[in-house]
Design a protein around this motif. Structure first.
Motif, PDB file in Angstrom:
ATOM      1  N   TYR A  67       5.839   3.866  -9.701  1.00 29.17           N
ATOM      2  CA  TYR A  67       5.303   2.400 -10.199  1.00 29.17           C
ATOM      3  C   TYR A  67       5.914   1.211  -9.718  1.00 29.17           C
ATOM      4  CZ  TYR A  67       3.688  -0.909 -13.948  1.00 29.17           C
ATOM      5  OH  TYR A  67       3.331  -2.059 -14.413  1.00 29.17           O
ATOM      6  N   GLU A  68       7.291   1.303  -9.714  1.00 35.90           N
ATOM      7  CA  GLU A  68       8.349   0.029  -9.527  1.00 35.90           C
ATOM      8  C   GLU A  68       8.206  -0.076  -7.751  1.00 35.90           C
ATOM      9  OE1 GLU A  68      11.929  -0.416 -11.202  1.00 35.90           O
ATOM     10  OE2 GLU A  68      11.419   0.997 -12.748  1.00 35.90           O
ATOM     11  N   ALA A  69       7.649   1.147  -6.982  1.00 33.24           N
ATOM     12  CA  ALA A  69       7.949   0.758  -5.576  1.00 33.24           C
ATOM     13  C   ALA A  69       6.479   0.236  -5.026  1.00 33.24           C
ATOM     14  CB  ALA A  69       7.983   2.071  -4.948  1.00 33.24           C
ATOM     15  N   GLY A  70       5.524   0.148  -6.195  1.00 33.49           N
ATOM     16  CA  GLY A  70       3.988  -0.158  -5.854  1.00 33.49           C
ATOM     17  C   GLY A  70       3.228   0.946  -5.499  1.00 33.49           C
ATOM     18  N   PHE A  71       3.502   2.257  -5.495  1.00 33.42           N
ATOM     19  CA  PHE A  71       2.760   3.259  -4.934  1.00 33.42           C
ATOM     20  C   PHE A  71       1.626   3.781  -6.218  1.00 33.42           C
ATOM     21  CE2 PHE A  71       5.744   3.755  -1.637  1.00 33.42           C
ATOM     22  CZ  PHE A  71       4.805   4.059  -0.773  1.00 33.42           C
ATOM     23  N   LEU A  72       1.849   3.463  -7.458  1.00 31.08           N
ATOM     24  CA  LEU A  72       1.147   3.473  -8.868  1.00 31.08           C
ATOM     25  C   LEU A  72       0.861   2.269  -9.369  1.00 31.08           C
ATOM     26  CD1 LEU A  72       0.472   6.184 -10.102  1.00 31.08           C
ATOM     27  CD2 LEU A  72       2.545   6.084 -11.364  1.00 31.08           C
ATOM     28  N   THR A  73      -0.592   2.024  -9.296  1.00 31.20           N
ATOM     29  CA  THR A  73      -0.944   0.844 -10.147  1.00 31.20           C
ATOM     30  C   THR A  73      -0.976   1.065 -11.451  1.00 31.20           C
ATOM     31  OG1 THR A  73      -3.268   1.581  -9.790  1.00 31.20           O
ATOM     32  CG2 THR A  73      -2.388   0.011  -7.964  1.00 31.20           C
ATOM     33  N   ASP A  74      -0.988   2.176 -12.156  1.00 28.57           N
ATOM     34  CA  ASP A  74      -0.969   2.433 -13.600  1.00 28.57           C
ATOM     35  C   ASP A  74      -0.444   3.486 -14.044  1.00 28.57           C
ATOM     36  OD1 ASP A  74      -1.720   2.559 -16.488  1.00 28.57           O
ATOM     37  OD2 ASP A  74      -3.847   2.164 -15.939  1.00 28.57           O
TER      38      ASP A  74
END
Length: 198
Positions: A158-165
């Motif tokens: 999530y923090e790296a941007g690979f998970l939007t939710d």
């Protein structure tokens, strides 16, 4: 490649820590040794933590990550936009944590390559069950440790941007900065790029 690394559960106590990594890199730039950095961070509470025991727990991980970065990548973390720093931080986490690298390489990479943008609970469960079958060390971890690692992995994505939710498990493709991409290819670290779906 990270072959000499053993499986470890240290990520349970050290998640993304990009702010902390930047602080350590600043101290390295000033010429401080790892020992001096550790001492300074704890004595002066440089990460502004409420509890110093947290500092003692995470500082070794942050120093390890900082030590995997070469001059070029350190420079980028310090002086590039946040998104670039996030990707380099994720790369440093993969370089210092064999299990997380395998998670990225075997699970996330596969999903992105197949245009499957959903990370489900069963995917995480299957990954850890498989690893426990492959490694006695992982097999000995408690359910609590495994559950904590699952939470940390989700948080890292999530923090790296690979998970939007975090709730829905919706994955997203992250664009790796061209300079970072070129550099990782130059230093023969393409395995980490591939693990990020590149």
């Amino acid at each position: 490649m990270a072959k000499e690394l053993e499986y470890s559960a240290t990520l349970t106590g050290a998640s993304f820590l990009l702010y902390e990594l930047k602080q350590v890199l600043k101290l390295k730039e000033q010429g401080l040794s790892d020992f001096e950095i550790k001492k300074k961070v704890i004595e002066e509470n440089l990460f502004d933590y409420k509890v110093t025991s947290s500092l003692k727990r995470i500082i070794p991980s942050v120093i390890r990550r900082a030590n995997t970065l070469d001059v070029f990548l350190k420079e980028l973390v310090m002086n590039s936009p946040l998104e670039v720093g996030k990707i380099i931080n994720l790369y440093a986490i993969m370089k210092t944590d064999k299990l997380f690298f395998e998670f990225m390489n075997e699970l996330i990479r596969e999903k992105l390559n197949n245009n499957n943008y959903l990370l489900e609970k069963k995917d995480l469960n299957l990954f850890f069950i498989t690893k426990a079958e492959q490694s006695q060390k992982v097999a000995k971890w408690t359910e609590l440790t495994i559950n904590k690692l699952k939470q940390v992995y989700i948080k890292l994505l999530y923090e790296a941007g690979f998970l939007t939710d975090k709730k829905s498990g919706e994955l997203s493709r992250v664009l790796v900065d061209e300079d970072v991409k070129r550099h990782l290819k130059d230093v023969s670290d393409t395995a980490y790029l591939k693990a990020m779906g590149e």
